[in-house]
Write a protein that holds these residues in place. Structure first.
Motif, short mmCIF file in Angstrom:
data_model
loop_
_atom_site.label_atom_id
_atom_site.label_comp_id
_atom_site.label_asym_id
_atom_site.label_seq_id
_atom_site.Cartn_x
_atom_site.Cartn_y
_atom_site.Cartn_z
N ARG A 83 0.83 -1.20 0.00
CA ARG A 83 0.00 0.00 0.00
C ARG A 83 0.87 1.26 0.00
NH1 ARG A 83 -2.33 3.09 4.03
NH2 ARG A 83 -1.52 1.68 5.63
N LEU A 84 1.94 1.22 0.78
CA LEU A 84 2.88 2.34 0.80
C LEU A 84 3.56 2.49 -0.56
CD1 LEU A 84 4.50 4.57 2.22
CD2 LEU A 84 6.06 2.79 3.04
N ALA A 85 3.99 1.38 -1.13
CA ALA A 85 4.64 1.42 -2.44
C ALA A 85 3.70 2.01 -3.50
CB ALA A 85 5.07 0.02 -2.85
N ALA A 86 2.42 1.61 -3.45
CA ALA A 86 1.46 2.11 -4.44
C ALA A 86 1.27 3.62 -4.31
CB ALA A 86 0.13 1.38 -4.28
N ALA A 87 1.22 4.11 -3.07
CA ALA A 87 1.03 5.54 -2.85
C ALA A 87 2.22 6.34 -3.36
CB ALA A 87 0.80 5.81 -1.36
N LEU A 88 3.43 5.84 -3.08
CA LEU A 88 4.63 6.53 -3.55
C LEU A 88 4.76 6.45 -5.07
CD1 LEU A 88 7.24 5.48 -0.84
CD2 LEU A 88 6.25 7.74 -1.18
N ALA A 89 4.42 5.29 -5.62
CA ALA A 89 4.49 5.14 -7.08
C ALA A 89 3.55 6.11 -7.78
CB ALA A 89 4.16 3.70 -7.46
N LYS A 90 2.38 6.28 -7.23
CA LYS A 90 1.43 7.22 -7.82
C LYS A 90 1.94 8.64 -7.74
CE LYS A 90 -3.39 8.78 -7.53
NZ LYS A 90 -4.69 8.60 -6.82
N PRO A 150 5.47 3.38 -12.83
CA PRO A 150 4.36 2.61 -13.39
C PRO A 150 4.00 1.32 -12.67
CG PRO A 150 6.32 2.44 -14.78
CD PRO A 150 6.60 3.50 -13.77
N HIS A 151 4.96 0.67 -11.96
CA HIS A 151 4.67 -0.64 -11.38
C HIS A 151 5.15 -0.70 -9.93
CE1 HIS A 151 3.87 -1.85 -15.48
NE2 HIS A 151 5.11 -1.52 -15.83
N VAL A 152 4.49 -1.55 -9.14
CA VAL A 152 4.92 -1.80 -7.76
C VAL A 152 5.01 -3.29 -7.53
CG1 VAL A 152 3.91 0.34 -6.88
CG2 VAL A 152 2.57 -1.76 -6.84
N SER A 153 5.85 -3.66 -6.56
CA SER A 153 6.00 -5.06 -6.19
C SER A 153 6.41 -5.15 -4.73
CB SER A 153 7.05 -5.74 -7.08
OG SER A 153 7.30 -7.07 -6.66
#
Length: 253
Positions: free
Chosen positions: A20-27, A32-35
């Motif tokens: 969830r943290l990765a997705a927020a920072l990626a946005k 483009p991608h998170v893992s």
């Protein structure tokens, strides 16, 4: 934030065990991608930037290097000399770059001194004092920085590494020997440290004494003071307020 300003870099993946943290920072930074696992995405990238707690540096760097990826790792490379040596040897065997993110080497003051150190103006060096310290006053996501088995050390490993690297780089040192070391780890803090060092100067100039002070709770002078037989030199370990030429740094007696 810094890498978003470098057009030659194309972010592909942002990896964090907290998806969830990765997705927020990626946005936020348009990645483009998170893992949740670095190993799952290594075949799709050329390089890896490691910005995780210290105890994870070696394992992740080794994994990336063994897969033929360049690595930029936050300091310190490892918690111990053995970890750092294994990382360096793996990089050599893989023929891949392994770079420690030592930000002080980007400071104009240190770059100027490294390019044109005024040995002749100073004369024989007599003593050196160095300090590096600032209060850690930003929010922390975990206590890993203050947990010895995860951090690998306290103030000296965390902040002192900048001053030690600056000394090595600017003076082209052949070696550093610790004569005396003390910190406040006996009371469970490890926020203050002092070291008496012997620095091996280049080109047969012998050794010189150096006193180093580090703090994670106080703002120190953040500079290297070098006393020579003919003049003294003050080199700031900072990104602001640098003079524009070598001449303005040398105070003649």
């Amino acid at each position: 934030p810094a890498l978003s300003l470098v057009p030659e870099i194309h972010w592909l993946w942002l990896v964090d065990v907290q998806r969830r943290l990765a997705a927020a920072l990626a946005k936020r930074w348009r990645v483009p991608h998170v893992s949740e696992a670095m190993g799952a995405v290594l075949d799709e990238v050329e390089a890896v930037l490691i910005t995780v707690p210290n105890h994870l540096h070696a394992s992740l760097a080794l994994q990336a290097l063994e897969r033929g990826k360049a690595v930029l790792c936050e300091k310190p490379l490892g918690r111990t000399s053995d970890e750092a040596r294994r990382m360096a040897e793996t990089a050599r065997q893989a023929g891949m770059p392994l770079v420690a993110a030592m930000i002080a080497r980007q400071y104009p003051s240190l770059q100027l001194m490294q390019r044109a150190f005024p040995w002749n103006s100073l004369g024989a060096l007599k003593a050196i004092q160095a300090s590096y310290g600032a209060a850690i006053d930003w929010p922390l996501a975990s206590l890993s920085l203050f947990t010895r088995d995860q951090a690998g050390g306290g103030a000296m490993l965390d902040l002192g590494i900048h001053a030690l690297d600056a000394l090595c780089w600017v003076l082209s040192l052949e070696h550093i020997t610790a004569v005396r070391y003390r910190d406040d780890s006996d009371i469970g803090l490890d926020t203050e440290a002092q070291a008496d060092l012997r620095l091996g100067l280049p080109e047969g100039r012998g050794e010189i004494a150096c006193a180093l002070e580090v703090s994670r709770v106080r703002t120190l002078a953040n500079r290297i003071d070098i006393v020579g037989e003919r003049a003294s030199l003050r080199v700031p370990i900072t990104s602001t307020g640098e003079p524009s030429s070598t001449r303005s740094w040398v105070a003649r007696f």
